[in-house]
Scaffold this motif. Structure first.
Motif, PDB file in Angstrom:
ATOM      1  N   HIS A  72       0.852  -1.108   0.049  1.00 20.06           N
ATOM      2  CA  HIS A  72       0.020  -0.087   0.095  1.00 20.06           C
ATOM      3  C   HIS A  72       1.010   1.348  -0.208  1.00 20.06           C
ATOM      4  N   ARG A  73       1.857   1.201   0.727  1.00 20.97           N
ATOM      5  CA  ARG A  73       2.815   2.399   0.900  1.00 20.97           C
ATOM      6  C   ARG A  73       3.548   2.843  -0.538  1.00 20.97           C
ATOM      7  N   THR A 125       2.860   6.118  -2.904  1.00 19.88           N
ATOM      8  CA  THR A 125       3.813   6.909  -3.113  1.00 19.88           C
ATOM      9  C   THR A 125       3.645   7.072  -4.684  1.00 19.88           C
ATOM     10  N   TYR A 126       3.435   6.100  -5.487  1.00 18.59           N
ATOM     11  CA  TYR A 126       3.456   6.291  -6.973  1.00 18.59           C
ATOM     12  C   TYR A 126       2.148   7.189  -7.208  1.00 18.59           C
ATOM     13  N   SER A 171       3.259  11.864 -11.276  1.00 16.39           N
ATOM     14  CA  SER A 171       1.729  11.419 -11.369  1.00 16.39           C
ATOM     15  C   SER A 171       0.798  12.479 -11.190  1.00 16.39           C
ATOM     16  N   LEU A 172       1.069  13.222 -10.174  1.00 17.26           N
ATOM     17  CA  LEU A 172       0.237  14.330  -9.889  1.00 17.26           C
ATOM     18  C   LEU A 172       0.234  15.575 -11.035  1.00 17.26           C
ATOM     19  N   ILE A 187       4.462  -1.244 -10.367  1.00 14.69           N
ATOM     20  CA  ILE A 187       4.504  -0.094  -9.410  1.00 14.69           C
ATOM     21  C   ILE A 187       5.143  -0.629  -8.266  1.00 14.69           C
ATOM     22  N   TRP A 188       4.979  -1.812  -7.679  1.00 14.11           N
ATOM     23  CA  TRP A 188       5.507  -2.395  -6.497  1.00 14.11           C
ATOM     24  C   TRP A 188       5.784  -3.803  -6.803  1.00 14.11           C
ATOM     25  N   THR A 189       7.169  -4.077  -6.962  1.00 11.58           N
ATOM     26  CA  THR A 189       7.876  -5.256  -7.122  1.00 11.58           C
ATOM     27  C   THR A 189       8.707  -5.690  -5.642  1.00 11.58           C
TER      28      THR A 189
END
Length: 321
Positions: free
Chosen positions: A146-147, A151-152, A158-159, A224-226
């Motif tokens: 989730h963190r 963060t992504y 992204s923003l 995104i998360w590995t």
């Protein structure tokens, strides 16, 4: 009807016929047009590409109307003073104050607010809602996952992507143009803060859901998360869920001792296949199999149910404190 000289030097007679059937003389481009265009093109090439200019420099620019139209495009009701403050960068506000001091304007009239407070408020709201949404949409993913996804979603890249496509580029009051990625991202956070002050935090939550959380649509979560140590994480998850100790097994191999070697490894727990993967060696295939098993346990596969972007999380489910 007109005359022109052919390649052989013979005068030839031409005529052009319009739609009505009448005869009209053919118009020729003036002799000076081509050299003039070449000279203009040469000057442009010599000076280099033209620098981008802000829309505010155009004659028909009306900043108040643009702010009003911005809110209507998003189907949101902003208080225009708050929305203007959201676009006011601190550097621009300081520059305006210095300019007015030089013009001799009274000190009492120099109070120009910037978007610093709105940025902090918007960032807090966005982070709280994104975390709550991920807990709802990905309940099997551990906190570390989730963190990383949070963060992504809240990264400057992204923003800034969202901010730019919402049309904030020409509305931002800044000393730089075009605005940097960081400025675009902070402006979007300030807009969220302005929306919360204008229409309440619930409306700001929906804004975050519609424009930030939707960036997960059709995304490969593994990109995104590995997990850095997939076997260790898989062992911990299996222990928490009482699935037994994960055991890698070699299922197949080919091309040993060659540059085209390939190994197929499966990971079992309590005689059940959790995942399998391929690699150039046994270790790489084992890690790939562990990641495949984690994807299945965390419900992160591409074949998972799509994200529900219509859900309305209640305020008590969002940790704003």
């Amino acid at each position: 009807m007109s005359l022109f000289r052919s390649a052989t030097g013979v005068l030839c007679l031409t005529r052009s016929i319009n739609v009505a059937g009448g005869v009209q003389p053919r118009r020729h481009i003036k002799r000076w047009v081509s050299p003039t265009l070449r000279e203009l093109a040469h000057r442009v090439q010599k000076q280099g590409p033209q620098k981008p200019e802000p829309r505010s420099g155009f004659i028909e620019w009306n900043y108040r109307s643009e702010l009003f139209a911005f809110g209507k495009r998003l189907n949101e009701e902003f208080q225009l003073p708050l929305l203007q403050t959201a676009f006011m960068q601190s550097t621009y506000a300081h520059q305006e104050q210095e300019r007015q001091r030089k013009l001799g304007i009274a000190e009492a009239d120099l109070q120009r607010g910037d978007n610093s407070e709105l940025i902090a408020k918007g960032a807090h709201i966005a982070k709280a809602y994104v975390e709550a949404y991920l807990r709802y949409a990905l309940p099997k993913v551990p906190e570390i996952g989730h963190r990383e996804i949070t963060t992504y979603l809240l990264s400057n890249e992204s923003l800034a992507h969202v901010s730019l496509h919402l049309g904030t580029k020409d509305l931002i009051l800044s000393t730089e143009y075009p605005p940097s990625e960081e400025t675009l991202a902070k402006t979007l956070q300030a807009i969220i803060g302005a929306l919360a002050d204008s229409n309440g935090v619930e409306r700001a939550f929906l804004f975050v859901r519609d424009f930030i959380c939707t960036q997960l649509n059709q995304k490969d979560l593994l990109e995104i998360w590995t997990p850095e140590q997939p076997m260790q994480l898989l062992s911990d998850v299996c222990k928490q869920r009482n699935l037994g100790e994960p055991e890698p097994r070699l299922l197949a191999d080919c091309g040993k001792n060659t540059v085209l070697a390939a190994y197929n490894v499966g990971i079992y727990a309590d005689r059940k296949l959790l995942g399998k993967g391929f690699g150039e060696n046994v270790q790489q295939a084992t890690e790939t199999a562990a990641i495949d098993a984690l994807q299945a346990l965390f419900d992160m596969h591409d074949s998972r149910r799509p994200f529900d972007f219509r859900v309305q999380l209640e305020a008590q489910h969002v940790r704003l404190g």
